[in-house]
Design a protein around this motif. Structure first.
Motif, short mmCIF file in Angstrom:
data_model
loop_
_atom_site.label_atom_id
_atom_site.label_comp_id
_atom_site.label_asym_id
_atom_site.label_seq_id
_atom_site.Cartn_x
_atom_site.Cartn_y
_atom_site.Cartn_z
N HIS A 189 -28.28 6.85 4.47
CA HIS A 189 -28.69 7.85 5.46
C HIS A 189 -27.59 8.88 5.77
CE1 HIS A 189 -32.32 5.54 6.06
NE2 HIS A 189 -31.58 4.46 6.21
N LEU A 190 -26.48 8.78 5.06
CA LEU A 190 -25.38 9.70 5.32
C LEU A 190 -25.65 11.06 4.69
CD1 LEU A 190 -22.25 7.44 4.72
CD2 LEU A 190 -23.32 8.03 6.88
N ASN A 191 -25.29 12.10 5.41
CA ASN A 191 -25.40 13.47 4.92
C ASN A 191 -24.08 13.78 4.20
OD1 ASN A 191 -25.87 16.18 4.53
ND2 ASN A 191 -25.56 16.74 6.67
N MET A 192 -24.03 13.44 2.90
CA MET A 192 -22.76 13.49 2.19
C MET A 192 -22.79 14.47 1.03
SD MET A 192 -19.72 12.28 2.31
CE MET A 192 -19.93 10.90 3.39
N ASP A 193 -21.87 15.42 1.04
CA ASP A 193 -21.68 16.31 -0.10
C ASP A 193 -20.90 15.55 -1.17
OD1 ASP A 193 -22.58 17.95 1.91
OD2 ASP A 193 -21.02 19.45 1.69
N LYS A 194 -20.80 16.14 -2.34
CA LYS A 194 -20.05 15.50 -3.43
C LYS A 194 -18.90 16.36 -3.94
CE LYS A 194 -22.56 11.74 -4.26
NZ LYS A 194 -22.12 10.41 -4.46
N ASP A 195 -18.89 17.62 -3.64
CA ASP A 195 -17.97 18.56 -4.29
C ASP A 195 -16.70 18.82 -3.49
OD1 ASP A 195 -19.50 19.78 -2.34
OD2 ASP A 195 -19.60 21.71 -3.37
N PHE A 196 -15.96 17.77 -3.16
CA PHE A 196 -14.72 17.91 -2.41
C PHE A 196 -13.54 18.03 -3.37
CE2 PHE A 196 -17.57 15.56 0.46
CZ PHE A 196 -17.51 16.39 1.56
N ASN A 197 -12.62 18.93 -3.04
CA ASN A 197 -11.38 19.06 -3.82
C ASN A 197 -10.40 17.94 -3.49
OD1 ASN A 197 -12.03 22.12 -2.78
ND2 ASN A 197 -11.65 22.01 -4.97
N LEU A 198 -10.52 17.42 -2.27
CA LEU A 198 -9.57 16.44 -1.78
C LEU A 198 -10.30 15.49 -0.83
CD1 LEU A 198 -6.53 15.62 -1.51
CD2 LEU A 198 -6.36 17.29 0.36
N VAL A 199 -10.10 14.20 -1.04
CA VAL A 199 -10.69 13.18 -0.16
C VAL A 199 -9.57 12.25 0.27
CG1 VAL A 199 -12.37 11.30 0.07
CG2 VAL A 199 -12.92 13.31 -1.37
N ILE A 200 -9.43 12.08 1.60
CA ILE A 200 -8.40 11.22 2.16
C ILE A 200 -9.07 10.31 3.18
CG2 ILE A 200 -6.15 11.10 3.29
CD1 ILE A 200 -5.82 14.10 2.51
N SER A 201 -8.74 9.02 3.10
CA SER A 201 -9.35 8.03 3.98
C SER A 201 -8.30 7.28 4.77
CB SER A 201 -10.15 7.03 3.12
OG SER A 201 -10.69 5.99 3.91
N SER A 202 -8.70 6.81 5.93
CA SER A 202 -7.92 5.79 6.62
C SER A 202 -7.88 4.59 5.68
CB SER A 202 -8.62 5.40 7.93
OG SER A 202 -8.16 4.15 8.38
N LEU A 256 -2.04 18.77 6.25
CA LEU A 256 -3.27 19.14 5.55
C LEU A 256 -3.50 20.65 5.60
CD1 LEU A 256 -5.94 18.36 4.12
CD2 LEU A 256 -6.95 18.15 6.41
N LEU A 257 -3.24 21.26 6.73
CA LEU A 257 -3.46 22.70 6.87
C LEU A 257 -2.56 23.52 5.95
CD1 LEU A 257 -3.99 23.03 10.72
CD2 LEU A 257 -5.73 22.95 8.90
N GLU A 258 -1.47 22.92 5.48
CA GLU A 258 -0.56 23.60 4.56
C GLU A 258 -1.01 23.45 3.10
OE1 GLU A 258 2.05 25.55 5.43
OE2 GLU A 258 1.37 25.22 7.50
N GLU A 259 -1.99 22.59 2.86
CA GLU A 259 -2.49 22.33 1.51
C GLU A 259 -3.10 23.62 0.93
OE1 GLU A 259 -3.22 20.87 -1.94
OE2 GLU A 259 -2.40 19.47 -0.47
N LYS A 260 -2.62 24.03 -0.21
CA LYS A 260 -3.06 25.29 -0.81
C LYS A 260 -4.13 25.10 -1.88
CE LYS A 260 -0.03 27.74 1.45
NZ LYS A 260 -0.38 27.97 2.81
#
Length: 184
Positions: A36-49, A124-128
């Motif tokens: 039931h998650l509204n999940m995209d697939k096209d992420f450049n970067l994925v970071i998890s706890s 993260l905000l510095e990630e280019k």
């Protein structure tokens, strides 16, 4: 940059235990929750706890991801995995009155957690090289990021509801922030 912040799905916690850093299993039918998650697939970067309740979501969607300890939920120290009702009043009442500065023995207060989370956020905000980012984390982490973006008083942080398995989307463009959605 578009940053999707998703909270892990619901946990199995019938005893109403205090948990943050401690591992808490997702509820038994968590794979149904994932459908039931509204999940995209096209992420450049994925970071998890690194918490299992977050990594299971990343694994389910077969994301190529890294973990970052700064995305952990609050460390409740000696209160971890105790029933909230069994934490001695002389310990919990001061925290209820000042959760920003007071902490459980061996844990962290909200200011310490904020420093940890904002260290991650600012990096993260510095990630280019990432136009679209997914962060898999906890309600406290997401609230702290939204509190930073919206610049409201830290003591109002818990007035934002962050639902299990829902996303907040923050867009950053030319140094300006916009909130595209919360609990989507």
């Amino acid at each position: 940059m578009e940053i999707h912040l998703i909270r892990h799905t619901a946990v199995e916690n019938p005893e109403n235990l205090c948990y943050g850093f401690a591992e808490m299993p997702l509820r038994k039918n968590y794979s149904e929750d994932f459908k039931h998650l509204n999940m995209d697939k096209d992420f450049n970067l994925v970071i998890s706890s690194p918490a299992q309740r977050c990594c299971l979501l990343a694994d389910h969607f077969k994301f190529d991801y890294t973990t970052d300890d700064r995305l952990r939920e609050m460390n409740f120290g000696s209160w971890e995995l105790k029933k909230w009702t069994e934490i001695p009043e002389e310990e919990i009442n001061p925290w209820y009155k000042d959760f920003i500065n007071i902490k459980a023995s061996g844990g962290e207060n909200l200011l310490e957690m904020q420093t940890r989370v904002l260290s991650f956020w600012n990096e993260l905000l510095e990630e280019k090289n990432a136009d679209k980012v997914l962060i898999i984390a906890h309600a406290g982490v997401i609230r702290l990021i939204l509190q930073t973006v919206l610049q409201f008083p830290l003591e109002n942080m818990f007035s934002i509801q962050i639902d299990y398995g829902k996303k907040a989307i923050v867009k950053v463009e030319k140094g300006l922030f916009s909130i595209k959605s919360v609990n989507a």
